[in-house]
Design an enzyme around this catalytic site. Structure first.
Site, short mmCIF file in Angstrom:
data_model
loop_
_atom_site.label_atom_id
_atom_site.label_comp_id
_atom_site.label_asym_id
_atom_site.label_seq_id
_atom_site.Cartn_x
_atom_site.Cartn_y
_atom_site.Cartn_z
N ARG A 23 -59.16 24.64 9.66
CA ARG A 23 -58.86 25.41 10.87
C ARG A 23 -57.46 25.16 11.40
O ARG A 23 -56.93 25.95 12.17
CB ARG A 23 -59.87 25.06 11.98
CG ARG A 23 -61.31 25.35 11.63
CD ARG A 23 -62.25 24.74 12.64
NE ARG A 23 -62.11 23.28 12.61
CZ ARG A 23 -62.49 22.46 13.57
NH1 ARG A 23 -63.06 22.94 14.66
NH2 ARG A 23 -62.33 21.16 13.45
N GLN A 46 -40.77 15.73 34.35
CA GLN A 46 -40.44 17.08 33.90
C GLN A 46 -40.53 17.13 32.39
O GLN A 46 -40.25 16.14 31.71
CB GLN A 46 -39.02 17.42 34.35
CG GLN A 46 -38.56 18.82 34.02
CD GLN A 46 -37.18 19.10 34.62
OE1 GLN A 46 -36.87 18.63 35.71
NE2 GLN A 46 -36.37 19.86 33.93
N ASN A 48 -39.18 19.69 29.12
CA ASN A 48 -38.29 20.78 28.75
C ASN A 48 -38.52 21.17 27.30
O ASN A 48 -38.99 20.36 26.51
CB ASN A 48 -36.82 20.35 28.93
CG ASN A 48 -36.54 19.86 30.33
OD1 ASN A 48 -36.84 20.52 31.30
ND2 ASN A 48 -35.98 18.67 30.42
N ARG A 58 -26.86 19.51 19.42
CA ARG A 58 -26.88 19.35 20.88
C ARG A 58 -26.72 17.87 21.18
O ARG A 58 -27.58 17.07 20.88
CB ARG A 58 -28.18 19.89 21.46
CG ARG A 58 -28.37 21.39 21.27
CD ARG A 58 -29.67 21.85 21.91
NE ARG A 58 -29.94 23.25 21.68
CZ ARG A 58 -29.60 24.24 22.51
NH1 ARG A 58 -28.96 23.97 23.63
NH2 ARG A 58 -29.91 25.48 22.22
N HIS A 61 -25.67 13.50 24.65
CA HIS A 61 -25.68 13.59 26.11
C HIS A 61 -26.33 12.37 26.76
O HIS A 61 -27.23 11.76 26.20
CB HIS A 61 -26.47 14.83 26.56
CG HIS A 61 -25.97 16.10 25.96
ND1 HIS A 61 -26.79 17.16 25.68
CD2 HIS A 61 -24.73 16.50 25.61
CE1 HIS A 61 -26.08 18.15 25.18
NE2 HIS A 61 -24.82 17.76 25.10
N LYS A 71 -36.36 9.40 27.93
CA LYS A 71 -36.88 10.64 27.36
C LYS A 71 -37.94 10.32 26.31
O LYS A 71 -37.85 9.31 25.61
CB LYS A 71 -35.77 11.43 26.66
CG LYS A 71 -34.65 11.87 27.58
CD LYS A 71 -33.55 12.57 26.77
CE LYS A 71 -32.41 12.96 27.68
NZ LYS A 71 -31.30 13.56 26.91
N HIS A 118 -28.07 10.67 23.69
CA HIS A 118 -29.03 11.30 22.80
C HIS A 118 -28.52 12.64 22.32
O HIS A 118 -27.88 13.39 23.06
CB HIS A 118 -30.37 11.51 23.54
CG HIS A 118 -31.35 12.32 22.76
ND1 HIS A 118 -31.57 13.65 23.02
CD2 HIS A 118 -32.14 11.99 21.71
CE1 HIS A 118 -32.48 14.10 22.15
NE2 HIS A 118 -32.84 13.11 21.36
N TYR A 131 -39.13 17.78 25.25
CA TYR A 131 -38.92 16.41 25.72
C TYR A 131 -39.30 16.27 27.18
O TYR A 131 -39.09 17.15 27.99
CB TYR A 131 -37.49 15.95 25.48
CG TYR A 131 -36.41 16.78 26.13
CD1 TYR A 131 -35.78 16.36 27.30
CD2 TYR A 131 -36.00 17.98 25.57
CE1 TYR A 131 -34.78 17.10 27.88
CE2 TYR A 131 -35.00 18.74 26.14
CZ TYR A 131 -34.39 18.30 27.30
OH TYR A 131 -33.40 19.04 27.90
N GLU A 142 -23.73 13.98 34.32
CA GLU A 142 -23.90 14.16 32.88
C GLU A 142 -22.60 13.89 32.14
O GLU A 142 -21.53 14.29 32.56
CB GLU A 142 -24.38 15.57 32.56
CG GLU A 142 -24.68 15.74 31.08
CD GLU A 142 -25.20 17.11 30.72
OE1 GLU A 142 -26.04 17.17 29.81
OE2 GLU A 142 -24.76 18.10 31.32
N LYS A 168 -18.89 22.13 25.57
CA LYS A 168 -19.10 20.78 26.12
C LYS A 168 -19.23 19.74 25.01
O LYS A 168 -18.66 18.66 25.09
CB LYS A 168 -20.36 20.80 27.00
CG LYS A 168 -20.83 19.44 27.47
CD LYS A 168 -22.01 19.52 28.40
CE LYS A 168 -23.28 19.84 27.66
NZ LYS A 168 -24.48 19.78 28.50
N ASP A 169 -19.97 20.08 23.95
CA ASP A 169 -20.19 19.13 22.87
C ASP A 169 -18.94 18.97 21.99
O ASP A 169 -18.69 17.88 21.48
CB ASP A 169 -21.40 19.53 22.04
CG ASP A 169 -22.69 19.43 22.84
OD1 ASP A 169 -22.72 18.71 23.85
OD2 ASP A 169 -23.68 20.08 22.45
#
Length: 182
Positions: A23, A46, A48, A58, A61, A71, A118, A131, A142, A168-169
């Site tokens: 299944r 939270q 995300n 990504r 950060h 996280k 990360h 996460y 940040e 940004k990266d």
């Protein structure tokens, strides 16, 4: 669940027990009491989710000061090369990094304690990444480490020409310019 301590103190790989049959499958992705018994108390506030295509990088950060975040990361679909860098001066692994393959197939999770940068690279056609965090997003705190900093020497597994990066990266700071944690 199996909790595996990584070389970086406080960072854990969590391998759930997956029950599969004709299944499909079932597994517990998080149980507070078990998590706290193995890793410690973390008040996630939270969750995300993002979807990215092959070659999307990504990171790396982190949030500094009072807005630092722990996280718990995982991949729902696809595969990523997940990387954390230890920014804690008091840590025996200060300046070191680890890489872990997370995928929808292996169902592994990585707990990233506060004081880490990360990032992740999508190595499949696409990936859905989820996460939990224990602190609010604070854009003013940040920071982004440069993914290609020679001092970090991270093997991102694909050619630089294949990377898809945000502005940004691409413009991240060098490790020597980072805000460190005690």
């Amino acid at each position: 669940m199996n909790y595996i301590q990584t070389e970086i103190p406080g960072a854990w790989i969590i391998q759930p027990e997956v029950y599969a049959d004709e299944r499909g499958y079932f597994f517990e992705s998080f149980r507070k009491e078990e998590f706290e018994a193995n890793i410690g108390k973390v008040g996630f506030i939270q969750e995300n989710e993002s979807k990215s295509g092959y070659g999307t990088l990504r990171g790396l950060h982190y949030q500094s000061g009072a807005y630092s975040q722990a996280k718990l990361v995982r991949v729902i679909e696809g595969t990523v090369w997940d990387v954390i860098v230890d920014l804690r001066r008091s840590s025996p692994t200060f300046g070191k990094h680890i890489c872990v393959e997370l995928s929808g197939e292996n169902k592994r999770q990585l707990f990233v304690p506060r004081g880490m940068a990360h990032g992740f690279l999508v190595t499949s056609e696409h990936a859905i990444f989820a996460y939990k965090v224990d602190n609010v997003y604070a854009p003013h705190s940040e920071k982004t480490l440069l993914y290609s900093d020679k001092k970090l020497a991270i093997d991102w597994q694909i050619k630089e020409s294949q990377l898809i990066l945000s502005k940004k990266d691409k413009e991240g700071i060098l490790f020597d310019e980072a805000d460190y944690f005690e």
